[in-house]
Design an enzyme around this catalytic site. Structure first.
Site, PDB file in Angstrom:
ATOM      1  N   TYR A  37     -18.661 -63.359  20.426  1.00 28.69           N
ATOM      2  CA  TYR A  37     -18.141 -64.688  20.750  1.00 28.69           C
ATOM      3  C   TYR A  37     -17.739 -64.746  22.230  1.00 28.69           C
ATOM      4  O   TYR A  37     -18.077 -65.681  22.950  1.00 28.69           O
ATOM      5  CB  TYR A  37     -16.934 -64.985  19.851  1.00 28.69           C
ATOM      6  CG  TYR A  37     -16.287 -66.331  20.102  1.00 28.69           C
ATOM      7  CD1 TYR A  37     -16.786 -67.485  19.500  1.00 28.69           C
ATOM      8  CD2 TYR A  37     -15.178 -66.448  20.930  1.00 28.69           C
ATOM      9  CE1 TYR A  37     -16.197 -68.716  19.723  1.00 28.69           C
ATOM     10  CE2 TYR A  37     -14.585 -67.671  21.154  1.00 28.69           C
ATOM     11  CZ  TYR A  37     -15.090 -68.815  20.547  1.00 28.69           C
ATOM     12  OH  TYR A  37     -14.504 -70.028  20.785  1.00 28.69           O
ATOM     13  N   SER A  83       5.790 -93.674   7.597  1.00 25.45           N
ATOM     14  CA  SER A  83       6.241 -92.411   7.016  1.00 25.45           C
ATOM     15  C   SER A  83       6.141 -92.531   5.497  1.00 25.45           C
ATOM     16  O   SER A  83       5.687 -93.547   4.978  1.00 25.45           O
ATOM     17  CB  SER A  83       7.651 -92.070   7.472  1.00 25.45           C
ATOM     18  OG  SER A  83       8.498 -93.121   7.143  1.00 25.45           O
ATOM     19  N   LEU A  84       6.565 -91.502   4.799  1.00 24.26           N
ATOM     20  CA  LEU A  84       6.450 -91.525   3.342  1.00 24.26           C
ATOM     21  C   LEU A  84       7.827 -91.717   2.717  1.00 24.26           C
ATOM     22  O   LEU A  84       8.824 -91.273   3.266  1.00 24.26           O
ATOM     23  CB  LEU A  84       5.882 -90.195   2.842  1.00 24.26           C
ATOM     24  CG  LEU A  84       4.429 -89.894   3.174  1.00 24.26           C
ATOM     25  CD1 LEU A  84       4.120 -88.431   2.927  1.00 24.26           C
ATOM     26  CD2 LEU A  84       3.512 -90.767   2.332  1.00 24.26           C
ATOM     27  N   LYS A 114       2.930 -80.766   1.446  1.00 26.84           N
ATOM     28  CA  LYS A 114       3.514 -81.518   2.566  1.00 26.84           C
ATOM     29  C   LYS A 114       3.827 -80.509   3.662  1.00 26.84           C
ATOM     30  O   LYS A 114       4.663 -79.628   3.499  1.00 26.84           O
ATOM     31  CB  LYS A 114       4.784 -82.247   2.127  1.00 26.84           C
ATOM     32  CG  LYS A 114       5.347 -83.125   3.221  1.00 26.84           C
ATOM     33  CD  LYS A 114       6.426 -84.047   2.670  1.00 26.84           C
ATOM     34  CE  LYS A 114       6.819 -85.108   3.683  1.00 26.84           C
ATOM     35  NZ  LYS A 114       7.242 -84.589   4.960  1.00 26.84           N
TER      36      LYS A 114
END
Ligand code: IVH
Length: 666
Positions: A37, A83-84, A114
């Site tokens: 890589y 938001s929740l 979450k």
């Protein structure tokens, strides 16, 4: 190689690198070695150096590009970043389910972890990452594109644009528990304040103005939402997440789909303890309606969608007894009270001590030896004493007295005005000596392998070492009789110490442990004062006026040099051969180091490529456009608009003759 050939190879390399990046950072399943890589990346970087006008902002070489910025520009969010709604019991989840079923017949819940991180928005145009922002107040956030580009799991170009090309995706940036612990360890060594939890550390990192520093934090991301389905083909969240993952994003693992709320609850319960084994922090589960049509029907309030809810796990708490309160002394002399606890098991690990931060905190919570205390893991990682649990039947001890003398060297402690910290100001206090040596030997500083905490402890206790210079006078005989030191480890250690003399001046300056001088500040200081003698002679204003450095650092440096002991130490370190100035030999060979050129018009003696190559070989850079960061504009015949721009910005303009003089060193 012609430019056309280069362009072709560059494009091929970028594609390959992007793919391997995805295998490594997103899928965790690399198909080539790190070495292979690195070779690909090196080849790309070499080609881009040769053909600088082929560099594009989305090239894998440009993740950590750009200079520090002054402030973040605002970005508005449409739709708003909501938001929740939080729930804290399974009964509340059952109520949520009842409400949903009033308007939706066929319910499919998607249940996701979450992530306890920081919400961000990422915008892509034609498959390319163009802008990233924080949530802010939900309507307007900060443009943190440069910082987000340093996150390797954010694709700069997506792998496939057939299904998705211009879109926004939102997610959660986070730090793994391991990175967080390493970061705090390093900060402790450097005498910088610790972050309370990974989320705070993430938020703090995203707010840094210098992307190079952000890159060092090794942030990561999970994406979880497409705020606007890009086409009618996208019918559900799960389907969208699969596409997102396929084109290069890292999505939250272990998401499940259920039809009944009882199954959802069971799944939440399953992760209640299991989450502690995850490498990142999860503070609850998010329950969402999966299909977009039902979401549309349910809509949202001004604060949160009606189609989703978060279930938050209760914080993990236990009670235990404070068996003792001890005082620990750090590298900068700060005395920190620490509670020793009867060992208890709490969310994944056994806890036997907890920092009490400072004496104001002990007083505020009135924590005494022998008390039963409630402890919790704030953000799961660091245990904190929440409060004392008073038992009226038990007589309490007296409050702990604030020590007046250093617990290690017995010298008088001081409390500086407007500081909560109490300090030992005896620079030869063994605790401080040990702390300073640990910092000196640490990876980013002198990187002395084998000189760890235990051996430093012994060397200081046996009075073999009392400052950095003593390390370089250690002999085989001094070490061979120490506990756990054999012939091989003694020789390895002596070699590592001797090798550390080769470290560049920037590391040496950082290793000295001057307060507020981290590795980055050390580099900035060196660009203004290339030797320690110059720094020592510098005036307060001269230091404070360096871009990126302020009065706090300047004051600390002036203080450092006003101490004769420090001057003596530097003299001794110079004698053993540490570097206290930038290496001039490399500078002499690179007379154009750090100078940025822009070329315009036709040159007589060179093609543009040849001139660029000369500049780069002599340490300079070539840029395709003029800005105030340009040092020289090299003008040939029939120059273009770059010439006018250079004049307007007051950038130095040089002719081909002047350029030839410059490169021949005349
Ligand atoms: S869905 C309306 N899924 O938690 C927002 N959010 O207050 C829909 N979060 O700021 C977001 N993990 O950034 C969703 N699996 C997850 C999440 C998640 C963390 C964040 C989100 C939001 C906050 C909720």
């Amino acid at each position: 190689m012609t430019k056309t050939q280069a362009k072709k190879e560059i494009e091929k390399l970028r594609k390959e690198i992007n793919y391997h990046n995805y295998r490594y950072y997103v899928l965790n399943d690399p198909v080539i070695s790190d070495y292979e890589y690195d070779l690909l990346l090196k080849r790309l970087s070499d080609l881009e150096k040769e053909f600088p006008d082929l560099i594009t902002p989305d090239s894998p070489t440009q993740r950590v590009g750009g200079e520090p910025i002054k402030e973040f520009k605002p970005v508005s969010h449409s739709p708003l970043m909501l938001s929740l709604d939080n729930t804290y019991s399974y009964d509340e989840l059952r109520e949520f389910d009842k409400r949903i079923r009033k308007s939706i017949e066929q319910v499919n819940y998607l249940v996701e972890q979450k992530i306890d991180g920081v919400a961000v928005s990422l915008k892509y145009v034609d498959g390319k990452f163009v802008q990233g922002a924080t949530r802010g107040d939900g309507a307007t956030g900060d443009d943190i594109t440069q910082n987000l580009k340093t996150i390797k799991s954010i694709p700069l170009v997506i792998l496939d644009t057939t299904e998705l090309s211009t879109f926004e995706v939102r997610g959660e940036v986070f730090l793994t528990k391991k990175q967080f612990e390493q970061l705090n360890k390093e900060r402790e060594r450097q005498g910088e304040p610790l972050f309370a939890n990974p989320r705070n550390a993430t938020a703090g990192s995203l707010k840094l103005l210098d992307p190079r520093l952000v890159a060092e934090r090794k942030l990561d991301i999970f994406v979880h939402t497409i705020p606007r389905p890009p086409s009618a083909k996208f019918k559900s969240d799960l389907q969208t997440l699969l596409v997102l993952q396929k084109v290069g994003f890292k999505v939250i693992p272990h998401s499940e789909r259920y039809q009944s709320i009882e199954q959802v609850i069971e799944y939440c319960e399953e992760w209640k303890e299991k989450r502690f084994n995850l490498p990142y922090e999860v503070d609850g589960m998010v329950i969402k309606i999966d299909d977009f049509a039902s979401r549309e029907k349910l809509g949202e309030t001004t604060k949160s969608p009606r189609w989703a809810v978060a279930y938050k796990y209760p914080p993990m708490q236990v009670t235990t007894k404070v068996t003792n309160i001890i005082f620990s002394v750090g590298r900068t002399g700060v005395v920190t009270p620490v509670a020793e606890l009867e060992p208890v098991f709490l969310s994944g690990s056994t806890i036997s001590r907890s920092t009490l931060h400072n004496f104001d905190e002990i007083k505020r919570k009135d924590i005494r030896i022998g008390d039963r205390v409630l402890i919790e893991k704030a953000g799961e990682v660091i245990p904190q004493v929440v409060k004392v649990v008073i038992d009226k039947n038990i007589k309490r001890n007296k409050p702990v007295e604030i020590p007046t003398r250093c617990p290690v060297c017995q010298s008088k402690l001081v409390r500086e005005a407007d500081e909560v910290a109490i300090r030992c100001i005896n620079a030869s206090c063994p605790a401080q000596i040990k702390g300073r040596l640990m910092h000196f030997a640490s990876r980013q500083a002198m990187d002395i392998r084998g000189l760890g905490d235990v051996i430093i402890e012994t060397l200081v206790d046996k009075k073999l070492v009392k400052d950095f210079a003593d390390l370089y006078h250690l002999k085989y005989e001094d070490l061979i009789n120490l506990e756990r030191m054999g012939d091989k480890s003694v020789n390895n250690l002596l070699t590592a110490i001797a090798e550390s003399k080769q470290r560049p001046y920037s590391r040496v300056l950082f290793a000295l442990g001057i307060r507020h001088v981290g590795i980055h500040t050390a580099r900035l200081l060196i660009s203004a004062f290339p030797s320690i003698d110059k720094l020592q002679q510098a005036k307060f204003e001269e230091i404070a006026n360096i871009m990126g450095i302020g009065p706090t650092v300047a004051e600390s440096i002036i203080n450092f040099f006003s101490d004769k002991e420090n001057i003596r130490l530097i003299e001794r370190l110079k004698k053993v051969g540490l570097k206290f100035s930038e290496d001039i030999s490399t500078k002499a060979k690179k007379p154009l180091a750090n100078k940025t050129f822009v070329l315009t018009g036709a040159l007589k003696n060179y093609t543009r490529e040849q001139a660029s190559e000369i500049i780069i070989n002599l340490g300079g850079n070539v840029s395709s456009s003029v800005s105030k960061n340009t040092d020289y504009v090299l003008v040939g015949e029939n120059p273009g608009s770059k010439y006018d721009k250079a004049k307007a910005l007051g950038v130095k303009i040089i002719t081909e003759q002047e350029f030839i003089k410059m490169i021949s060193g005349k």
